[in-house]
Design an enzyme around this catalytic site. Sequence first.
Site, mmCIF file in Angstrom:
data_model
loop_
_atom_site.group_PDB
_atom_site.id
_atom_site.type_symbol
_atom_site.label_atom_id
_atom_site.label_comp_id
_atom_site.label_asym_id
_atom_site.label_seq_id
_atom_site.Cartn_x
_atom_site.Cartn_y
_atom_site.Cartn_z
ATOM 1 N N GLU A 77 68.549 10.571 35.582
ATOM 2 C CA GLU A 77 67.881 11.163 36.659
ATOM 3 C C GLU A 77 69.085 12.054 37.609
ATOM 4 O O GLU A 77 68.823 12.900 38.186
ATOM 5 C CB GLU A 77 67.247 9.944 37.439
ATOM 6 C CG GLU A 77 66.213 9.474 36.676
ATOM 7 C CD GLU A 77 65.088 10.442 36.145
ATOM 8 O OE1 GLU A 77 64.956 11.595 36.633
ATOM 9 O OE2 GLU A 77 64.346 10.205 35.049
ATOM 10 N N HIS A 120 60.741 17.491 27.007
ATOM 11 C CA HIS A 120 61.316 16.280 26.629
ATOM 12 C C HIS A 120 61.450 16.052 25.203
ATOM 13 O O HIS A 120 62.271 15.484 24.639
ATOM 14 C CB HIS A 120 60.481 15.074 27.081
ATOM 15 C CG HIS A 120 60.562 14.936 28.609
ATOM 16 N ND1 HIS A 120 59.606 15.785 29.330
ATOM 17 C CD2 HIS A 120 61.176 14.299 29.409
ATOM 18 C CE1 HIS A 120 59.729 15.349 30.695
ATOM 19 N NE2 HIS A 120 60.701 14.444 30.639
#
Length: 536
Positions: free
Chosen positions: A351, A438
């Site tokens: 992140e 992703h």
Amino acid sequence: MRGSAHRRKSALRAAALVASAATVVLGVQSAPAGAQSGSQAGAVALSPGQRAAAVQDAQSGAAATARAIGLGGKEKLVARDVIKDADGTVHTRYERTYDGLPVLGGDLVVHAKKNGDRKVTKAVSARIAVPTTTAELPAASAEKSALKTSAAEKNTKTDAPQAPRKVIWAATGKPVLAYETVVKGVQKDGTPSELHVVTDAATGKQLFADERIETGTGTGDYNGTVTLGTTSTGSGYDLKDGGRGGHRTYDLNQGTSGTGTLFHDADDVWGGGRQSAGVDAHYGAATTWDFYKNVLGRSGIKNDGVASYSRVHYGNAYVNAFWSDSCFCMTYGDGAGNANPLTSLDVAAHEMSHGVTSNTAGLRYSGESGGLNEATSDIFGTSVEWYANNANDSGDYLIGEKIDINGDGSPLRYMDKPSKDGASRDYWSKDLGRIDVHYSSGPANHWYYLLSEGSGAKTINGVSYNSPTYDGKAVSGIGRAKVEKIWYRALTTYMTSTTNYAAARTATLSAASDLYGASSAEYQAVNAAWVAINVR
């Protein structure tokens, strides 16, 4: 971050952006064709103050630079970052405006050698010009269209808190006058939404849509007993790390907005109950800070010595984690049944690395550039895990193996053979930009593994791998430490917002040439790893 439970297709994130917008490198002045911008010229570490001064100097000379690289009279440069090499080469990253309007897709990097030679890496090669900056359609029309786009994505609680802004949209070819509208809301899985919708200001046609929320001593759930940076308050201790830019960790207490409550403890011995997730997130942020600082010479996400912050216990049974540029923070859910917080080390580093990407190349979160954005977070998330050398979460080439997001103990993603997750691709193909970012990250993750460890069957740190290649030819690795530096230099020095896989190959070859030389074994290995994933 995202698991199989969150797979979805999005026509808004098609390959159109990147397919037509590969990075273009233009020679300026006397730079010889095909020349590298440096030779074994690694970056010099700058303090936050030195970097700020360098950016200010670059801005002071921006008008002269714009003329030198042949920009039009209505174009201006806005300096974003400066990297200085040991051989005197200076790489300056700029955004661009046209007649006072931001140019989306106008970002570029000027590589200036000590002898005055320059090269320019542009996100797009098109000449920036439009017939008029007066919009035919009202801003309200663009806002209405953007709200419909968000609703079509099944987002709820949607709102456009600010009026659409006029921009020049240049990322996919011929520049056009457009509106950019930011629609906020909540995605189907509970993740906040910050959807940027670009609308043609003459026809009302939607040109692009980009989701900006990128998903992605104490004793914690995953990392065991670790040392934490805390601050004494006189009545106890706060999870505030004064040694790493003041990073704070908050308990949202199942809320979905605000910062929540700063974790506080009476005796500075943390862990148990709600604190455990906070310990893991705080440790993850500290370890990621240390990796970027000690390995790559970067001081914080923005390279300015200032920390972001972390929020844990987001929502109810929220099975995700995300980075947001708006709050400059990381947020973690507690997983299915609130039983598996998504605060493992590689997730935390993943992140935070979205923030690094946003403040360097700015890879758009769509198409091939979006896949490279996700791969960058996987690459550095994995790198941080190895760097930590924590026996409770040993280094491996598995993504999210601790958080059990799939419910069966399997990892979220595999770097040695990405297709083992059932959705990611092992190799580049023409349709790669049309799938979820992703999963289009798979080939770049595969490239990182192959270049680090090589192809074929092997056991590393107790984990078995068997990495194939596109053409069946064996590839030898050069070690993670070198690959981390090559990818980081490519990201910060040569990649732009529209970089696709072909341009990433060029960027990493330039980085390898800078760091190790154009005739080095490392340079040849970088090229071989790209061939192994079908990028030539």
